[in-house]
Design a protein around this motif. Structure first.
Motif, PDB file in Angstrom:
ATOM      1  N   ILE A  25       1.025  -1.250   0.201  1.00 47.35           N
ATOM      2  CA  ILE A  25      -0.026   0.120  -0.018  1.00 47.35           C
ATOM      3  C   ILE A  25       0.900   1.407   0.032  1.00 47.35           C
ATOM      4  O   ILE A  25       1.917   1.335   0.710  1.00 47.35           O
ATOM      5  N   LYS A  26       0.527   2.253  -0.733  1.00 46.17           N
ATOM      6  CA  LYS A  26       1.100   3.532  -0.765  1.00 46.17           C
ATOM      7  C   LYS A  26      -0.074   4.596  -0.657  1.00 46.17           C
ATOM      8  O   LYS A  26      -0.981   4.415  -1.381  1.00 46.17           O
ATOM      9  N   GLN A  27       0.054   5.462   0.380  1.00 46.81           N
ATOM     10  CA  GLN A  27      -0.815   6.360   0.618  1.00 46.81           C
ATOM     11  C   GLN A  27      -0.403   7.551   0.927  1.00 46.81           C
ATOM     12  O   GLN A  27       1.027   7.696   1.453  1.00 46.81           O
ATOM     13  N   GLY A  28      -0.999   8.674   0.530  1.00 48.66           N
ATOM     14  CA  GLY A  28      -0.678   9.952   0.959  1.00 48.66           C
ATOM     15  C   GLY A  28      -1.595  10.843   1.099  1.00 48.66           C
ATOM     16  O   GLY A  28      -2.672  10.469   0.958  1.00 48.66           O
ATOM     17  N   TYR A  29      -1.457  12.137   1.416  1.00 48.73           N
ATOM     18  CA  TYR A  29      -2.344  13.010   2.185  1.00 48.73           C
ATOM     19  C   TYR A  29      -2.536  14.316   1.425  1.00 48.73           C
ATOM     20  O   TYR A  29      -1.508  15.056   1.179  1.00 48.73           O
ATOM     21  N   LEU A  30      -3.721  14.700   1.064  1.00 47.47           N
ATOM     22  CA  LEU A  30      -4.257  15.765   0.120  1.00 47.47           C
ATOM     23  C   LEU A  30      -4.233  17.041   1.255  1.00 47.47           C
ATOM     24  O   LEU A  30      -3.838  18.130   1.089  1.00 47.47           O
ATOM     25  N   SER A  31      -4.752  16.525   2.523  1.00 46.03           N
ATOM     26  CA  SER A  31      -5.189  17.544   3.448  1.00 46.03           C
ATOM     27  C   SER A  31      -5.116  16.964   4.637  1.00 46.03           C
ATOM     28  O   SER A  31      -5.648  15.862   4.865  1.00 46.03           O
ATOM     29  N   THR A  32      -4.517  17.539   5.779  1.00 49.22           N
ATOM     30  CA  THR A  32      -4.685  17.095   7.072  1.00 49.22           C
ATOM     31  C   THR A  32      -4.793  18.184   8.216  1.00 49.22           C
ATOM     32  O   THR A  32      -4.006  19.290   8.261  1.00 49.22           O
ATOM     33  N   ASN A  33      -6.060  18.215   8.806  1.00 48.46           N
ATOM     34  CA  ASN A  33      -6.254  19.291   9.907  1.00 48.46           C
ATOM     35  C   ASN A  33      -6.966  18.602  10.827  1.00 48.46           C
ATOM     36  O   ASN A  33      -7.070  17.360  10.847  1.00 48.46           O
ATOM     37  N   LYS A  34      -7.122  19.077  12.006  1.00 54.65           N
ATOM     38  CA  LYS A  34      -7.831  18.580  13.294  1.00 54.65           C
ATOM     39  C   LYS A  34      -9.156  18.236  12.926  1.00 54.65           C
ATOM     40  O   LYS A  34      -9.574  17.061  13.590  1.00 54.65           O
ATOM     41  N   SER A 144      -1.389   9.582   8.893  1.00 48.36           N
ATOM     42  CA  SER A 144      -1.368  11.125   8.645  1.00 48.36           C
ATOM     43  C   SER A 144      -0.215  11.594   9.543  1.00 48.36           C
ATOM     44  O   SER A 144       0.314  12.510   9.078  1.00 48.36           O
ATOM     45  N   ASN A 145      -0.113  11.312  10.748  1.00 44.64           N
ATOM     46  CA  ASN A 145       1.052  11.897  11.563  1.00 44.64           C
ATOM     47  C   ASN A 145       2.322  11.232  11.437  1.00 44.64           C
ATOM     48  O   ASN A 145       3.441  11.902  11.334  1.00 44.64           O
ATOM     49  N   LEU A 146       2.282   9.748  10.970  1.00 43.13           N
ATOM     50  CA  LEU A 146       3.328   9.354  10.354  1.00 43.13           C
ATOM     51  C   LEU A 146       4.171  10.212   9.374  1.00 43.13           C
ATOM     52  O   LEU A 146       5.448  10.058   9.055  1.00 43.13           O
TER      53      LEU A 146
END
Length: 156
Positions: A25-34, A144-146
């Motif tokens: 699995i490869k995954q990425g984040y377009l947006s991360t907020n609380k 998302s924090n990793l």
């Protein structure tokens, strides 16, 4: 409304034995907020766009949509924050539950985490002997924090 209820654990691989049929699995984040994260994931020949709300205990909103793999790869390359999460996931059935065991690579090499989805946040489950400790409430272990603070940066 789609709810995800899951618990997260650290794993002792020495007690587990041989793992087979893992999926890269490869995954990425377009947006991360609380309030929410937006994730792109490629798993084998399938791709998904997932929106997850903030955690309240072990529960959060989750919406997932299939997307074309070509577009997902382009998002991973050009739009997602770096580093992209890279891991192999193994599904392990135990006592009427399926544990998703993730072995991480790259900046998170050495980290092994298992997650189990529940029907209710207070559901009691029997844990396999290879579970070391629960880390559900430790935000460092959220994927998302990793990405923001990889495992390689943690003091051992």
């Amino acid at each position: 409304m789609a709810l995800e209820i899951e618990r997260k654990y650290l794993v002792n691989l020495e007690k587990l034995g041989t793992l087979e049929n893992g999926n890269r699995i490869k995954q990425g984040y377009l947006s991360t907020n609380k309030d929410a994260v937006v994730r792109v994931r490629v798993k084998n020949d399938k791709a998904y766009l997932t929106i997850k709300g903030s955690n309240i205990g072990a529960t959060r909103l989750e919406f997932e949509y299939k997307i074309p793999v070509v577009e997902a790869n382009e998002m991973l390359d050009k739009l997602c924050q770096k580093p992209v999460i890279d891991k192999t996931r193994y599904l392990i059935d135990y006592e009427n539950h399926t544990f998703e065991l993730d072995i991480f690579y790259g900046d998170n090499d050495g980290l092994v985490v298992a997650e189990v989805e529940l029907l209710d946040e207070n559901e009691t489950i029997k844990l396999p002997s290879w579970i070391k400790e629960e880390v559900t409430s430790d935000e460092r272990y959220y994927n998302s924090n990793l990405m923001k603070n990889p495992y390689k940066n943690w003091k051992k």
